[in-house]
Structure formats: C-alpha cells, structure tokens
Write an enzyme that holds these catalytic residues in place. Structure first.
Site, PDB file in Angstrom:
ATOM      1  N   GLU A  54     -97.062  -2.683 -57.322  1.00 46.71           N
ATOM      2  CA  GLU A  54     -96.065  -2.601 -58.397  1.00 46.71           C
ATOM      3  C   GLU A  54     -94.670  -2.887 -57.855  1.00 46.71           C
ATOM      4  O   GLU A  54     -94.221  -2.241 -56.907  1.00 46.71           O
ATOM      5  CB  GLU A  54     -96.107  -1.188 -59.004  1.00 46.71           C
ATOM      6  CG  GLU A  54     -94.941  -0.841 -59.888  1.00 46.71           C
ATOM      7  CD  GLU A  54     -94.838   0.656 -60.144  1.00 46.71           C
ATOM      8  OE1 GLU A  54     -93.720   1.111 -60.456  1.00 46.71           O
ATOM      9  OE2 GLU A  54     -95.854   1.366 -60.023  1.00 46.71           O
ATOM     10  N   LYS A 143     -99.890   8.009 -65.741  1.00 43.72           N
ATOM     11  CA  LYS A 143     -98.989   8.294 -64.628  1.00 43.72           C
ATOM     12  C   LYS A 143     -98.324   9.643 -64.890  1.00 43.72           C
ATOM     13  O   LYS A 143     -97.509   9.775 -65.801  1.00 43.72           O
ATOM     14  CB  LYS A 143     -97.949   7.179 -64.538  1.00 43.72           C
ATOM     15  CG  LYS A 143     -96.786   7.434 -63.598  1.00 43.72           C
ATOM     16  CD  LYS A 143     -95.801   6.266 -63.684  1.00 43.72           C
ATOM     17  CE  LYS A 143     -94.539   6.535 -62.913  1.00 43.72           C
ATOM     18  NZ  LYS A 143     -93.600   5.382 -62.987  1.00 43.72           N
TER      19      LYS A 143
END
Length: 228
Positions: A54, A143
């Site tokens: 990411e 998340k």
C-alpha cells in the site's frame, strides 16, 4: 465456539485479495516513498514474502509509485493505495494500475466505487456499526484503526460477532514482537507502518525489516500452536 451469523449481504471477497492474503497476512504500508525508489523497495518486500503493498496517497507522487511497483512485481501481488478519501481517487488509483484501496474511514461511497471498478477494498473501522456497514457495501477486510485505541479486548469482542471468514486487521503500532495478543484475541493479520518503512530508509533496511516481520509472524504462530 463462535455463533453462526450471517452478514447483511453475501460476503464475496476479491479473488486477488484472497490469494495474496493467504500468502502473507500483513499489508506493507510505504508512506512517504519516492517514485524513483518505489520499485526497488517493492521488490524487497515481495522477496521477503509480502504480497499486499500500500502506497498512501499522502506520499509524494503516489500514483507514480503505485505504477512503478505494479510494473515490477508478479501478478500474485496486490498493489494499491492507502488514505483514499474520495471516489475520484479510486479511479486515479485504478488508472495507475492499482488493485487495492485502503481507507482510514468507512465511507460507503468509496467502498462502492472500489468494488464497482473491480478493486479490493479495506476500509478503516472503529465501531461494530461501521464494520457491518462496510461489509454490507462490499468490504473485503476490516482495518481496525487505530490499533493503539482498539486493543486486544476490543478485537475479542468484535470477533464474537464478526464471522471468522472476515479478516480483521489492526493497524497502528504493530511490531514484529507485539502481534501475539491481537492474534490471540481474533485478529487475522496486520497493516504495518513505520516499524516496516520510514521515508528515506534504504532498500537494505526495508528488506531487513520485512524479514523481521515475516519471522515475527512465524514465531508468534509457532508459539500459539505450542500453547494449544
């Protein structure tokens, strides 16, 4: 034993995410990376075992870094963006070759945009209400952010109601040596920030940190297995 619970909508995770997550249950976050160095750091992470990478959008020229990493890694890696705050940015990430959208929040418009464009999506959630709303709109994993606030006791409570098939990923303050309590509480994996990558560090440091996390993961799982 966890009760059998049905999600508000069928849980059909992104196939590429499932494959990458099965290979390594940690997301490498390279906030602040420069495009000129992105490919080499991406290779180091992949060679260490990472398959989810990411690049947060508050990095310098993040779309160029995403494109550079995507170009040099095999198809079994999923490369994408973090800190995605709008539907327009979802489109930008896809156009750069990204396949993964990670968010600090649970904006359902962003989740839907990601799914409609065929991308994996991991929204940030801090309450069960946000978690189930995100899943209803197509989230592939959750998340748990910030992990420093949502400790193992919260993870254990969430896992009692969030089906085991759904990945719970604490993000924030994770190191190679402190994963055990969260995993014991029901976490499935982690997002890794500054303990893995800091802006300006060299490739050798990224490789060493990545290997330390892979070894920490294995060590934690071996210890948990021995205790059962």
């Amino acid at each position: 034993m966890q009760p059998e619970l049905n999600l508000p909508a069928p849980y059909t995770p992104h196939a590429g995410f499932v494959t990458a997550f099965a290979a390594c249950r940690m997301v490498a976050i390279v906030r602040g990376i420069q495009p000129a160095e992105a490919a080499e750091h991406g290779r180091a992470l992949y060679e260490a075992g990472f398959r989810l990478i990411e690049v947060p959008l508050n990095s310098p020229q993040p779309l160029d870094s995403i494109a550079a990493i995507r170009k040099v890694l095999p198809a079994d890696a999923l490369v994408g963006a973090g800190t995605v705050l709008s539907t327009e940015r979802v489109r930008d990430v896809r156009n750069a070759g990204g396949e993964l959208i990670v968010m600090p929040h649970a904006d359902v418009d962003v989740i839907l945009a990601a799914k409609l464009q065929g991308l994996a999506c991991v929204p940030g959630v801090a309450t069960p209400t946000e978690a189930f709303s995100a899943l209803k709109h197509g989230a592939d994993a959750l998340k748990m952010f910030p992990a420093e606030q949502l400790g193992p006791a919260v993870t254990k409570a969430w896992r009692a109601v969030v089906p085991a098939i759904v990945p719970l990923l604490p993000v924030g303050g994770v190191t190679p040596d402190n994963m055990g309590p969260q995993l014991a509480a029901g976490a499935t994996g982690f997002g890794l920030g500054s303990a893995l990558y800091k802006p300006g560090q060299d490739v050798a440091t990224t490789r060493a940190n990545a290997i330390a996390f892979i070894e920490g993961w294995k060590r934690t799982h071996d210890a948990r297995g021995a205790q059962k």
